[in-house]
Design a protein around this motif. Sequence first.
Motif, PDB file in Angstrom:
ATOM      1  N   TRP A 138     -11.186   5.241   0.773  1.00  0.00           N
ATOM      2  CA  TRP A 138     -10.071   5.864   0.069  1.00  0.00           C
ATOM      3  C   TRP A 138      -8.872   4.931  -0.003  1.00  0.00           C
ATOM      4  N   PHE A 139      -8.786   4.012   0.969  1.00  0.00           N
ATOM      5  CA  PHE A 139      -7.624   3.139   1.078  1.00  0.00           C
ATOM      6  C   PHE A 139      -7.688   1.969   0.108  1.00  0.00           C
TER       7      PHE A 139
ATOM      8  N   LYS B 241      -1.934   2.108  12.589  1.00  0.00           N
ATOM      9  CA  LYS B 241      -0.547   2.324  13.002  1.00  0.00           C
ATOM     10  C   LYS B 241       0.170   3.273  12.048  1.00  0.00           C
ATOM     11  N   PHE B 242       0.007   3.078  10.752  1.00  0.00           N
ATOM     12  CA  PHE B 242       0.687   3.917   9.775  1.00  0.00           C
ATOM     13  C   PHE B 242       0.278   5.375   9.925  1.00  0.00           C
ATOM     14  N   ILE B 243      -1.024   5.639   9.978  1.00  0.00           N
ATOM     15  CA  ILE B 243      -1.500   7.016  10.109  1.00  0.00           C
ATOM     16  C   ILE B 243      -1.033   7.608  11.442  1.00  0.00           C
TER      17      ILE B 243
ATOM     18  N   TRP C 102      -8.334  11.586   9.983  1.00  0.00           N
ATOM     19  CA  TRP C 102      -8.297  10.545   8.958  1.00  0.00           C
ATOM     20  C   TRP C 102      -8.676  11.059   7.575  1.00  0.00           C
ATOM     21  N   LYS C 103      -9.633  11.967   7.484  1.00  0.00           N
ATOM     22  CA  LYS C 103     -10.000  12.510   6.171  1.00  0.00           C
ATOM     23  C   LYS C 103      -8.846  13.333   5.595  1.00  0.00           C
ATOM     24  N   LYS C 104      -8.226  14.144   6.446  1.00  0.00           N
ATOM     25  CA  LYS C 104      -7.082  14.933   5.985  1.00  0.00           C
ATOM     26  C   LYS C 104      -5.922  14.017   5.633  1.00  0.00           C
ATOM     27  N   ALA C 105      -5.711  12.989   6.439  1.00  0.00           N
ATOM     28  CA  ALA C 105      -4.611  12.049   6.192  1.00  0.00           C
ATOM     29  C   ALA C 105      -4.771  11.389   4.828  1.00  0.00           C
ATOM     30  N   SER C 106      -5.989  10.997   4.485  1.00  0.00           N
ATOM     31  CA  SER C 106      -6.196  10.346   3.187  1.00  0.00           C
ATOM     32  C   SER C 106      -5.844  11.293   2.047  1.00  0.00           C
TER      33      SER C 106
END
Length: 76
Positions: free
Chosen positions: A10-11, A36-38, A51-55
């Motif tokens: 996704w990134f 670090k950002f997440i 991580w999936k929700k963050a994306s």
Amino acid sequence: MVFLLTCWKWFNGVLKEANIQVNAENQDKIDEFIHKFIGDQSRYGRCSADWKKASREIKANPELKKDLISKLKALQ
């Protein structure tokens, strides 16, 4: 040779928007930055630590995405 961050598919779109070319020299630095950002965003309550929700949250939040792209550009 083009490197893609396979764990963070996704990134790759965000990297493209930031005009960042991933290569052998910067791949670890970019990966470390993503972590670090997440982590920072989740501590501030702006983003999930999942991580999936963050994306999804980054994609849906123009300001958060803009901040991420700006900070990526500064890595160069």
